[in-house]
Design an enzyme around this catalytic site. Structure first.
Site, mmCIF file in Angstrom:
data_model
loop_
_atom_site.group_PDB
_atom_site.id
_atom_site.type_symbol
_atom_site.label_atom_id
_atom_site.label_comp_id
_atom_site.label_asym_id
_atom_site.label_seq_id
_atom_site.Cartn_x
_atom_site.Cartn_y
_atom_site.Cartn_z
ATOM 1 N N GLY A 55 0.891 -1.414 -0.206
ATOM 2 C CA GLY A 55 0.066 0.044 -0.063
ATOM 3 C C GLY A 55 0.678 1.202 -0.003
ATOM 4 O O GLY A 55 0.433 2.342 0.328
ATOM 5 N N CYS A 56 2.321 1.034 -0.292
ATOM 6 C CA CYS A 56 2.893 2.518 -0.479
ATOM 7 C C CYS A 56 3.164 2.612 -1.795
ATOM 8 O O CYS A 56 3.455 1.848 -2.632
ATOM 9 C CB CYS A 56 4.294 2.259 0.260
ATOM 10 S SG CYS A 56 4.053 2.424 2.347
ATOM 11 N N VAL A 57 3.036 3.877 -2.270
ATOM 12 C CA VAL A 57 3.601 4.421 -3.608
ATOM 13 C C VAL A 57 4.872 4.050 -3.643
ATOM 14 O O VAL A 57 5.355 3.806 -4.826
ATOM 15 C CB VAL A 57 3.331 5.860 -3.545
ATOM 16 C CG1 VAL A 57 3.697 6.277 -5.049
ATOM 17 C CG2 VAL A 57 1.593 6.126 -3.475
#
Length: 146
Positions: A55-57
């Site tokens: 869920g991290c860019v």
């Protein structure tokens, strides 16, 4: 406000106080860059799917090990500001017991003032990094004799 600080582990409380003294966003960002630079070199061999924060860019990796009943974290990111968030959390949570880590809530981010400086995707990334570190600590907690 100080009641929240009192309930935090000492290293994390110190970090929150440091950010509270940095009143403008530019100073907070400089503080994050400083935490990024403090991180130990992350082993290339540990950049595995199971260590990647979902869920991290940015690309973010976290590892945890248990040393004498205390969790020791390592982390890295390809984004300097996100790496600073990793550094902040590594410094704040390193050396705590799995139970202490699992019992924490990410509310302290409000105390730092970073939540107003961070973009929504970075704030979400912070939360995902924190949750990943808790999940890794929980795995050790489950392994410990009751």
């Amino acid at each position: 406000m100080s009641s929240t600080l009192d309930s935090l582990p000492p290293a994390l409380a110190k970090i929150v106080q440091r950010f509270q003294r940095a009143s403008e966003p530019k100073r907070r960002y400089e503080q994050l860059i400083w935490y990024a630079q403090k991180l130990n070199e992350f082993p290339e061999a540990e950049k595995l799917a199971e260590n990647k924060v979902p869920g991290c860019v940015s690309q973010v990796y976290i590892t945890a090990a248990l040393d004498d009943g205390k969790v020791v974290f390592q982390g890295d990111s390809d984004s300097q500001l996100t790496k600073g968030l990793v550094g902040l959390l590594v410094e704040g949570l390193d050396g705590l017991t799995p139970t202490e880590i699992v019992q924490l809530t990410p509310d302290f981010i409000q105390e730092t003032g970073l939540n107003v400086s961070l973009t929504p995707s970075r704030a979400n990334g912070f939360y995902n990094i924190f949750k990943t570190m808790q999940k890794k600590a929980l795995e050790y907690k489950l392994d410990l004799p009751s």
